[in-house]
Design a protein around this motif. Sequence first.
Motif, PDB file in Angstrom:
ATOM      1  N   VAL A   1     116.327 -25.700  19.567  1.00 11.42           N
ATOM      2  CA  VAL A   1     117.223 -26.169  18.505  1.00 11.42           C
ATOM      3  C   VAL A   1     116.585 -26.008  17.133  1.00 11.42           C
ATOM      4  O   VAL A   1     117.212 -25.518  16.185  1.00 11.42           O
ATOM      5  N   ALA A   2     115.315 -26.413  16.996  1.00  9.60           N
ATOM      6  CA  ALA A   2     114.641 -26.341  15.695  1.00  9.60           C
ATOM      7  C   ALA A   2     114.561 -24.899  15.206  1.00  9.60           C
ATOM      8  O   ALA A   2     114.738 -24.630  14.006  1.00  9.60           O
ATOM      9  N   LEU A   3     114.311 -23.968  16.125  1.00  6.85           N
ATOM     10  CA  LEU A   3     114.225 -22.556  15.735  1.00  6.85           C
ATOM     11  C   LEU A   3     115.591 -22.020  15.318  1.00  6.85           C
ATOM     12  O   LEU A   3     115.716 -21.328  14.301  1.00  6.85           O
ATOM     13  N   ASN A   4     116.622 -22.338  16.075  1.00 12.02           N
ATOM     14  CA  ASN A   4     117.976 -21.896  15.704  1.00 12.02           C
ATOM     15  C   ASN A   4     118.409 -22.496  14.369  1.00 12.02           C
ATOM     16  O   ASN A   4     119.031 -21.826  13.536  1.00 12.02           O
ATOM     17  N   ASP A   5     118.079 -23.764  14.157  1.00 13.01           N
ATOM     18  CA  ASP A   5     118.422 -24.413  12.886  1.00 13.01           C
ATOM     19  C   ASP A   5     117.706 -23.735  11.722  1.00 13.01           C
ATOM     20  O   ASP A   5     118.283 -23.549  10.639  1.00 13.01           O
ATOM     21  N   ALA A   6     116.446 -23.361  11.944  1.00 13.12           N
ATOM     22  CA  ALA A   6     115.679 -22.689  10.899  1.00 13.12           C
ATOM     23  C   ALA A   6     116.296 -21.335  10.560  1.00 13.12           C
ATOM     24  O   ALA A   6     116.384 -20.947   9.384  1.00 13.12           O
TER      25      ALA A   6
ATOM     26  N   ALA B   1     107.182  -9.933  19.390  1.00 17.39           N
ATOM     27  CA  ALA B   1     107.274  -8.859  20.399  1.00 17.39           C
ATOM     28  C   ALA B   1     108.119  -9.277  21.596  1.00 17.39           C
ATOM     29  O   ALA B   1     107.707  -9.171  22.751  1.00 17.39           O
ATOM     30  N   VAL B   2     109.323  -9.782  21.318  1.00 19.40           N
ATOM     31  CA  VAL B   2     110.239 -10.202  22.376  1.00 19.40           C
ATOM     32  C   VAL B   2     111.609  -9.569  22.111  1.00 19.40           C
ATOM     33  O   VAL B   2     111.883  -9.063  21.019  1.00 19.40           O
ATOM     34  N   ASN B   3     112.476  -9.625  23.106  1.00 19.77           N
ATOM     35  CA  ASN B   3     113.844  -9.124  22.959  1.00 19.77           C
ATOM     36  C   ASN B   3     114.821 -10.242  22.621  1.00 19.77           C
ATOM     37  O   ASN B   3     115.952  -9.978  22.197  1.00 19.77           O
ATOM     38  N   GLY B   4     114.406 -11.492  22.841  1.00 21.29           N
ATOM     39  CA  GLY B   4     115.250 -12.644  22.537  1.00 21.29           C
ATOM     40  C   GLY B   4     114.377 -13.871  22.376  1.00 21.29           C
ATOM     41  O   GLY B   4     113.256 -13.927  22.895  1.00 21.29           O
ATOM     42  N   ILE B   5     114.877 -14.880  21.670  1.00 24.08           N
ATOM     43  CA  ILE B   5     114.029 -16.040  21.398  1.00 24.08           C
ATOM     44  C   ILE B   5     113.738 -16.841  22.660  1.00 24.08           C
ATOM     45  O   ILE B   5     112.802 -17.630  22.690  1.00 24.08           O
ATOM     46  N   ASP B   6     114.539 -16.627  23.726  1.00 20.46           N
ATOM     47  CA  ASP B   6     114.253 -17.317  24.982  1.00 20.46           C
ATOM     48  C   ASP B   6     112.947 -16.841  25.611  1.00 20.46           C
ATOM     49  O   ASP B   6     112.387 -17.515  26.472  1.00 20.46           O
ATOM     50  N   GLU B   7     112.452 -15.660  25.181  1.00 19.08           N
ATOM     51  CA  GLU B   7     111.209 -15.116  25.729  1.00 19.08           C
ATOM     52  C   GLU B   7     109.966 -15.642  25.008  1.00 19.08           C
ATOM     53  O   GLU B   7     108.840 -15.393  25.435  1.00 19.08           O
ATOM     54  N   ILE B   8     110.167 -16.349  23.897  1.00 14.63           N
ATOM     55  CA  ILE B   8     109.017 -16.895  23.173  1.00 14.63           C
ATOM     56  C   ILE B   8     108.433 -18.049  23.983  1.00 14.63           C
ATOM     57  O   ILE B   8     109.145 -18.993  24.328  1.00 14.63           O
ATOM     58  N   PRO B   9     107.148 -18.015  24.313  1.00 10.24           N
ATOM     59  CA  PRO B   9     106.538 -19.090  25.103  1.00 10.24           C
ATOM     60  C   PRO B   9     106.712 -20.445  24.430  1.00 10.24           C
ATOM     61  O   PRO B   9     106.728 -20.544  23.190  1.00 10.24           O
ATOM     62  N   TYR B  10     106.806 -21.486  25.238  1.00 12.40           N
ATOM     63  CA  TYR B  10     107.038 -22.832  24.725  1.00 12.40           C
ATOM     64  C   TYR B  10     106.011 -23.232  23.669  1.00 12.40           C
ATOM     65  O   TYR B  10     106.351 -23.793  22.630  1.00 12.40           O
ATOM     66  N   ASP B  11     104.721 -22.923  23.924  1.00 10.01           N
ATOM     67  CA  ASP B  11     103.687 -23.356  22.986  1.00 10.01           C
ATOM     68  C   ASP B  11     103.686 -22.552  21.687  1.00 10.01           C
ATOM     69  O   ASP B  11     103.000 -22.897  20.729  1.00 10.01           O
ATOM     70  N   MET B  12     104.491 -21.454  21.647  1.00 10.79           N
ATOM     71  CA  MET B  12     104.587 -20.650  20.436  1.00 10.79           C
ATOM     72  C   MET B  12     105.798 -21.025  19.582  1.00 10.79           C
ATOM     73  O   MET B  12     105.930 -20.548  18.454  1.00 10.79           O
ATOM     74  N   LEU B  13     106.691 -21.863  20.120  1.00 15.28           N
ATOM     75  CA  LEU B  13     107.900 -22.212  19.380  1.00 15.28           C
ATOM     76  C   LEU B  13     107.613 -22.873  18.030  1.00 15.28           C
ATOM     77  O   LEU B  13     108.254 -22.527  17.025  1.00 15.28           O
ATOM     78  N   PRO B  14     106.662 -23.827  17.940  1.00 17.71           N
ATOM     79  CA  PRO B  14     106.361 -24.394  16.610  1.00 17.71           C
ATOM     80  C   PRO B  14     105.881 -23.333  15.632  1.00 17.71           C
ATOM     81  O   PRO B  14     106.178 -23.404  14.428  1.00 17.71           O
ATOM     82  N   ILE B  15     105.141 -22.337  16.119  1.00 21.69           N
ATOM     83  CA  ILE B  15     104.670 -21.253  15.252  1.00 21.69           C
ATOM     84  C   ILE B  15     105.848 -20.415  14.785  1.00 21.69           C
ATOM     85  O   ILE B  15     105.908 -19.985  13.627  1.00 21.69           O
ATOM     86  N   ALA B  16     106.799 -20.194  15.687  1.00 17.48           N
ATOM     87  CA  ALA B  16     107.990 -19.425  15.325  1.00 17.48           C
ATOM     88  C   ALA B  16     108.805 -20.149  14.259  1.00 17.48           C
ATOM     89  O   ALA B  16     109.297 -19.536  13.301  1.00 17.48           O
ATOM     90  N   VAL B  17     108.945 -21.470  14.415  1.00 16.51           N
ATOM     91  CA  VAL B  17     109.676 -22.269  13.419  1.00 16.51           C
ATOM     92  C   VAL B  17     108.963 -22.205  12.067  1.00 16.51           C
ATOM     93  O   VAL B  17     109.598 -22.025  11.016  1.00 16.51           O
ATOM     94  N   ALA B  18     107.636 -22.329  12.082  1.00 14.18           N
ATOM     95  CA  ALA B  18     106.860 -22.253  10.845  1.00 14.18           C
ATOM     96  C   ALA B  18     107.012 -20.887  10.189  1.00 14.18           C
ATOM     97  O   ALA B  18     107.103 -20.773   8.949  1.00 14.18           O
ATOM     98  N   TYR B  19     107.059 -19.845  11.004  1.00 15.70           N
ATOM     99  CA  TYR B  19     107.241 -18.480  10.482  1.00 15.70           C
ATOM    100  C   TYR B  19     108.573 -18.351   9.749  1.00 15.70           C
ATOM    101  O   TYR B  19     108.646 -17.793   8.651  1.00 15.70           O
ATOM    102  N   VAL B  20     109.636 -18.884  10.356  1.00 24.42           N
ATOM    103  CA  VAL B  20     110.951 -18.811   9.717  1.00 24.42           C
ATOM    104  C   VAL B  20     110.974 -19.612   8.419  1.00 24.42           C
ATOM    105  O   VAL B  20     111.557 -19.187   7.421  1.00 24.42           O
ATOM    106  N   HIS B  21     110.304 -20.751   8.403  1.00 26.10           N
ATOM    107  CA  HIS B  21     110.252 -21.544   7.165  1.00 26.10           C
ATOM    108  C   HIS B  21     109.451 -20.824   6.074  1.00 26.10           C
ATOM    109  O   HIS B  21     109.742 -20.977   4.882  1.00 26.10           O
TER     110      HIS B  21
END
Length: 282
Positions: free
Chosen positions: A131-136, A161-181
């Motif tokens: 949710v946090a990533l989609n919101d970002a 290096a993924v085809n969809g955000i569902d492939e991003i590992p759980y522990d990388m999700l906060p990093i992905a959110v920070a990247y979008v911000h």
Amino acid sequence: MNTVANINNQEISIVNFNSIPVVTTEMLANFYKVDVKNIQNNFLRNADRFIEGKHFFKIVGQELREFKKSLTILKMVSQNAKHLVLWTERGAARHAKMLDTDQAWEVFEKLEDCYFTVQTARQGNSKAERVALNDAVNMLVAKTKHLNFSEAYKLIHQRFAVNGIDEIPYDMLPIAVAYVHQLIALFSQEKQTQPDQYADATARHMLWLNHWWSEFGSTIIKLSPSMGHGIHDHFKFGAESARQVVGREVYMPIFELAKQHNWHGGGMGYKQLKECNIILKN
């Protein structure tokens, strides 16, 4: 067949094959607002990119007859069909990538959250955790004039290096959110004043290099993930700064020129980038 998903304010019955949520070609075309032929042609032209059992199932004979019986009430499949292709979540994602439209990407994200995951919750990376990533991403698209949803998700897919955000590992999700911000902060900057000739030249070169990276970056990331990820942000952030410097009247012609360019056939000089409007007209 009582399980339903809400897609674009419509209740859609979830179709399952071997307990896996799937969609027919007709359903996918309807979701993505394209002709069935678009889906079929993309499949035929890129057959080597689709793996049976991973991206799709092709059913015939008795298996097809039994599947038709299970869908009789829904009337989703013609009783005269000799074979049927059913697309998995990964297959639907592959088609969204090939169509590359806002409609396709936006609908796929909804399918990802509300259709494919209803009965098969993923391990460690469920809807709630994304949710946090989609919101970002929604905030990013709202705050910038330069990105649509397709382009925004492409940045994330390339970065990790993924085809969809569902492939991003759980522990990388906060990093992905920070990247979008980070992208939001960068894209929210006010446009710079009129550039001098050196800033203009640097910006045009940066835009061209970014198109080169878009063409070959995924290959470099596969060869060396650590090096590729380290370089990726410089290209993307540099290109966005360049857009702020030169404006849409410059970066859009360069974008159109890049789409026509044969990257294996030679380079592009500053003079050509400077005169890209003239080159395109010719």
